[in-house]
Design an enzyme around this catalytic site. Structure first.
Site, short mmCIF file in Angstrom:
data_model
loop_
_atom_site.label_atom_id
_atom_site.label_comp_id
_atom_site.label_asym_id
_atom_site.label_seq_id
_atom_site.Cartn_x
_atom_site.Cartn_y
_atom_site.Cartn_z
N ASP A 167 10.77 0.42 1.07
CA ASP A 167 10.15 1.26 0.03
C ASP A 167 8.67 0.96 -0.10
O ASP A 167 8.29 0.13 -0.93
CB ASP A 167 10.87 1.04 -1.29
CG ASP A 167 10.49 2.01 -2.37
OD1 ASP A 167 9.81 3.01 -2.06
OD2 ASP A 167 10.85 1.78 -3.53
N HIS A 222 3.42 6.34 -0.67
CA HIS A 222 2.68 5.36 -1.47
C HIS A 222 2.60 4.04 -0.73
O HIS A 222 3.54 3.62 -0.05
CB HIS A 222 3.32 5.18 -2.85
CG HIS A 222 4.74 4.67 -2.83
ND1 HIS A 222 5.05 3.33 -2.90
CD2 HIS A 222 5.93 5.31 -2.78
CE1 HIS A 222 6.36 3.18 -2.89
NE2 HIS A 222 6.92 4.37 -2.81
N GLU A 238 10.10 8.54 1.71
CA GLU A 238 10.89 7.56 0.95
C GLU A 238 12.17 7.22 1.71
O GLU A 238 12.69 8.05 2.46
CB GLU A 238 11.26 8.13 -0.43
CG GLU A 238 10.11 8.30 -1.38
CD GLU A 238 9.75 7.01 -2.12
OE1 GLU A 238 10.35 5.96 -1.81
OE2 GLU A 238 8.87 7.07 -2.99
N HIS A 255 13.46 -2.84 -3.78
CA HIS A 255 13.16 -3.56 -5.03
C HIS A 255 13.93 -4.87 -5.17
O HIS A 255 13.83 -5.54 -6.19
CB HIS A 255 13.44 -2.67 -6.25
CG HIS A 255 12.55 -1.48 -6.36
ND1 HIS A 255 12.35 -0.80 -7.54
CD2 HIS A 255 11.79 -0.84 -5.43
CE1 HIS A 255 11.51 0.21 -7.34
NE2 HIS A 255 11.16 0.21 -6.06
N GLU A 312 2.61 4.79 -7.39
CA GLU A 312 3.91 5.47 -7.43
C GLU A 312 4.94 4.63 -8.15
O GLU A 312 5.77 5.15 -8.90
CB GLU A 312 4.39 5.79 -6.01
CG GLU A 312 5.52 6.80 -5.95
CD GLU A 312 6.93 6.18 -6.09
OE1 GLU A 312 7.91 6.95 -6.23
OE2 GLU A 312 7.05 4.95 -6.04
N GLU A 313 4.90 3.32 -7.93
CA GLU A 313 5.90 2.44 -8.53
C GLU A 313 5.62 2.18 -10.01
O GLU A 313 6.47 1.62 -10.71
CB GLU A 313 5.95 1.12 -7.77
CG GLU A 313 6.40 1.23 -6.32
CD GLU A 313 7.86 1.60 -6.16
OE1 GLU A 313 8.52 1.90 -7.18
OE2 GLU A 313 8.34 1.61 -5.01
N ASP A 363 1.71 1.26 -2.53
CA ASP A 363 1.99 0.21 -3.51
C ASP A 363 3.47 -0.18 -3.49
O ASP A 363 4.34 0.60 -3.09
CB ASP A 363 1.57 0.64 -4.92
CG ASP A 363 2.27 1.89 -5.42
OD1 ASP A 363 2.35 2.87 -4.65
OD2 ASP A 363 2.75 1.90 -6.57
#
Length: 367
Positions: A98, A67, A157, A342, A128-129, A69
């Site tokens: 990430d 991903h 990932e 994150h 995805e997030e 995003d």
């Protein structure tokens, strides 16, 4: 488009402020960068999905998935989260781990691939997030209709724990969310015999359900645990007993525990009570056989690159690998170290990104 080196490509991707569900042009850039690949857009609602593929021969179809995003940056950054900063051997930016590191590594590996006994593809999403309802799963539905699902997949990932190469994921736990509503009878606190207090009723069974393991787990999975996340009842007054209690819980389930098992577990303790149970499985568990060709290939490639005998893990939350598994694709996850995802000041090292690209080179070469 002229070729970048791996870190130049990584920095370019980090510069896109691609907060879910926006790609901010990153997917168009990747399409143009891989101009030797056929490109298909499978856009849904406000989500962009890009599928790129190149058929080299008649062998298996290997897909790299990921991903573009990222989660919102949040506060506490020492620099602009979308202006990559090099400091003390690290690259700081939102998405560094990430998972724009993984995307950069497999995009570069695919661009440089000259030979492959089969089809190479890339599946990229900007969803995805978030809820992940319009991303990878929609691409897989489209590929299934076209009879073009991959045989094997690598989701890049971040998976490593202490050092690069020490862990891959060959499965993931599922996630089941539940709500139990215990119906009682509201009344005056001074006359408890005239009411049915749901708090008192539920308190009697809490020791038997709170934090309990629902199975024993196995070689790869931890036990599925019944985790209570919220209990509320009443009107925040002291002289009225409530008429209803609501309890929320989550089970990160392995392949040994299903929704049906949870229904039976709850009923065992609530069957003599007036209750309503609602369950929602937001993600299903999966496991790829450790003897699968893709597991063996990436294990060997990691060993060649790092000298490490990698660990097979199923820890952590969910990822889009679950959708690939749902469609019958043998899937593994491997990426850089996972210790700042994150968080403010998310970071990785150039060495890990370049090492990841070399692992993917080796998988493509040896597959």
């Amino acid at each position: 488009m002229h070729k970048l080196d791996t870190i130049e490509l990584f920095v370019k991707l980090l510069s896109y402020p691609s907060v879910t569900p926006n790609d901010e042009g990153a997917l168009t850039f990747i399409r143009d960068y891989l101009d030797g690949f056929e490109a298909e857009w499978i856009n849904r609602v406000n989500v962009k999905n890009l599928f790129l593929y190149k058929k080299f021969g008649e062998g298996p179809h290997l897909c790299f998935a990921g991903h573009i995003d990222v989660v919102p940056p949040g506060d506490g950054w020492g620099s602009d989260p979308f202006v990559p900063k090099f400091e003390n051997g690290f690259i700081y930016a939102r998405g560094a781990q990430d998972m724009k590191s993984g995307v950069a590594a497999f995009v570069q590996a695919c661009r440089e691939a000259e030979h492959f006994n089969g089809t190479l593809s890339l599946l990229l999403t900007s969803d995805e997030e978030g809820d992940a309802k319009h991303g990878t799963i929609e691409v897989l539905k489209y590929l299934e209709e076209k009879n073009f699902l991959p045989d094997y997949a690598i989701v890049a990932e971040p998976t490593c724990e202490e050092v690069f190469g020490d862990a891959i994921k060959i499965g993931r736990r599922g996630s089941i969310n539940g709500i139990i509503e215990k119906i009682g009878k509201q009344g005056h606190a001074a006359y408890p015999e005239k009411a049915v207090n749901p708090i008192h009723k539920v308190a009697q069974v809490l020791p038997y359900i709170a934090g309990v393991d629902l199975d024993e787990g196995d070689e790869f999975f931890a036990p599925s645990k019944f985790v209570i996340t919220d209990i509320r009842a009443g009107m925040e007054v002291t002289n009225v007993t409530p008429g209803k209690l609501k309890m929320m819980f989550n089970v990160r389930n392995n392949t040994k525990t299903s929704k049906t098992d949870i229904e039976s577990f709850v009923d065992r303790y609530f069957k003599d009570m007036n209750y309503i149970l609602t369950l929602n499985q937001s993600a299903a568990p999966f496991m790829t056989d450790k003897a699968s060709k893709i597991v063996k290939a990436i294990t060997a490639a990691i060993k060649d690159e790092t000298g490490i005998d990698t660990k097979y893990s199923t820890a952590g939350g969910t990822s889009d690998a679950r959708f690939l598994a749902e469609f019958g694709v043998d899937v593994v996850e491997f990426g850089v170290k996972n210790d700042t995802i994150h968080a403010p000041n998310e970071r990785t090292t150039p060495e890990e990104v370049e090492g990841l690209k070399r692992v993917f080179d080796e998988v493509i070469k040896s597959f």
